[in-house]
Design an enzyme around this catalytic site. Structure first.
Site, mmCIF file in Angstrom:
data_model
loop_
_atom_site.group_PDB
_atom_site.id
_atom_site.type_symbol
_atom_site.label_atom_id
_atom_site.label_comp_id
_atom_site.label_asym_id
_atom_site.label_seq_id
_atom_site.Cartn_x
_atom_site.Cartn_y
_atom_site.Cartn_z
ATOM 1 N N PRO A 1 -3.380 -40.189 -52.252
ATOM 2 C CG PRO A 1 -3.375 -39.344 -50.089
ATOM 3 C CD PRO A 1 -3.730 -40.546 -50.883
ATOM 4 C CG HIS B 1 -11.954 -45.992 -41.237
ATOM 5 N ND1 HIS B 1 -12.718 -46.246 -42.352
ATOM 6 C CD2 HIS B 1 -11.630 -47.203 -40.716
ATOM 7 C CE1 HIS B 1 -12.845 -47.558 -42.503
ATOM 8 N NE2 HIS B 1 -12.194 -48.169 -41.518
ATOM 9 N NE ARG C 1 -6.001 -48.863 -48.101
ATOM 10 C CZ ARG C 1 -5.907 -48.759 -49.419
ATOM 11 N NH1 ARG C 1 -4.775 -48.363 -49.964
ATOM 12 N NH2 ARG C 1 -6.900 -49.048 -50.204
ATOM 13 C CE LYS D 1 20.317 -40.038 -56.332
ATOM 14 N NZ LYS D 1 20.650 -40.382 -54.934
ATOM 15 N NE ARG E 1 5.391 -48.505 -53.690
ATOM 16 C CZ ARG E 1 5.623 -49.216 -52.603
ATOM 17 N NH1 ARG E 1 6.063 -50.453 -52.691
ATOM 18 N NH2 ARG E 1 5.409 -48.721 -51.407
#
Length: 282
Positions: free
Chosen positions: A2, A93, A112, A158, A268
């Site tokens: 999500p 769950h 999870r 940044k 990732r």
DNA sequence: CCCCTCTCCTGATCGC
DNA sequence: TGCGATCAGGAGAGGG
């Protein structure tokens, strides 16, 4: 998994079905699901009981219910959290179970256990009321008060990869790994580029694409790959059928036909077109 | 302050 | 068939 559109789908489902209802029963099955509620499961349970849901809110990936007591029930879905209304058939769950005064079951299901519930006070930040644990979260690209120019200004300073910044919820919220890759593909920018090396128009375009791709996904009910994400009725979204970058390693770029690649960074996967989104030299 | 790495968790999948 | 390794990743803690 999500991200903003999926969370918004859930918020809308809750807004449509439970505002005005009273919570008549609460059971915490798994303490980890309420670990961010520092006063503990018993306190959460007691304070939810007999409380009326007065409204809903969302910023980025955080969702909350406002309650008659003045508290907010803050919900983060984490990786695999679901807010389900109605009977839960697979209780494996089921982490928190509640009952509303019309007989509806409202459940938090989370395989999870990265997600959870907590109660918090509301605080006004920059003219908008949000729960305290959400106060540090930046506005998301679908927020009417999202300030594109201000975020571009932050990004211009940044010394860090642009994808990392897109995933930083204190810079811009709601974007996760999937929509970061989609936004960067649309903008033809490699996520390993350093933010401050990109021009203002490019940074603005990336943010614009982020808003567009998330609006598109929202229109289709969110993204889902493995049924871990479902809306409040337990139905999956359909946006995964129209992803341009995420998960497309080895397939042709929908724009130029080059073979899409997958790189690892930040522990990732990042999917990108090596031709449209060339990697920066190191 | 800024930036980055690590860690939490469970289940599916893969290679031997 | 079994089993360990790997992968999925949001976000906060803590390190440099």
């Amino acid at each position: 998994m999500p991200e903003l559109p999926e969370v918004e789908v859930v918020r809308r489902g809750l807004a449509a079905h439970i505002v005005g209802k009273k919570i008549t029963a609460v059971r915490v099955n798994h303490p980890r699901a309420v670990r961010r509620h520092e006063e503990g499961p018993a306190d959460l349970t007691a304070r939810l009981l007999d409380n009326v849901v007065t409204g809903t809110g969302r910023r980025g990936k955080y969702l909350w219910l406002t309650l008659g007591s003045g508290d907010a029930l803050v919900v983060h879905l984490g990786m695999s959290g679901q807010m389900l209304l109605g009977p839960v058939t697979k209780t494996e769950h089921l982490r928190v179970a509640t009952l509303l005064d019309d007989g509806t079951a409202m459940s938090f299901v989370d395989q999870r256990t990265f997600g959870g519930w907590m109660l918090a006070d509301l605080v006004t930040v920059d003219g908008t009321e949000v729960p305290v644990p959400v106060a540090h979260v930046a506005r998301d690209p679908l927020d009417p008060l999202f300030d594109d120019a201000a975020v571009v200004k932050v990004l211009r300073r940044k010394h860090s990869e642009i994808k990392r910044q897109l995933l930083d919820q204190t810079v811009v919220s709601g974007i996760g790994n999937i929509y970061a890759d989609e936004s960067l593909w649309r903008a033809k920018v490699n996520g390993a580029r350093i933010a401050e090396s990109l021009t203002k128009p490019t940074l603005s375009a990336i943010l614009g694409h982020a808003a567009d791709v998330m609006r598109d996904a929202l229109g289709q009910g969110g993204t889902s790959f493995d049924s871990l994400y479902v809306n409040v009725n337990g139905e999956s979204g359909y946006f995964d059928r129209s992803l341009d970058a995420y998960g497309r390693e080895g397939e042709p770029c929908k724009r130029c036909g080059a073979i899409m690649q997958r790189d690892k960074f930040m522990n990732r996967s990042s999917y990108y077109c090596p031709k449209c989104q060339p990697r920066p030299r190191r």
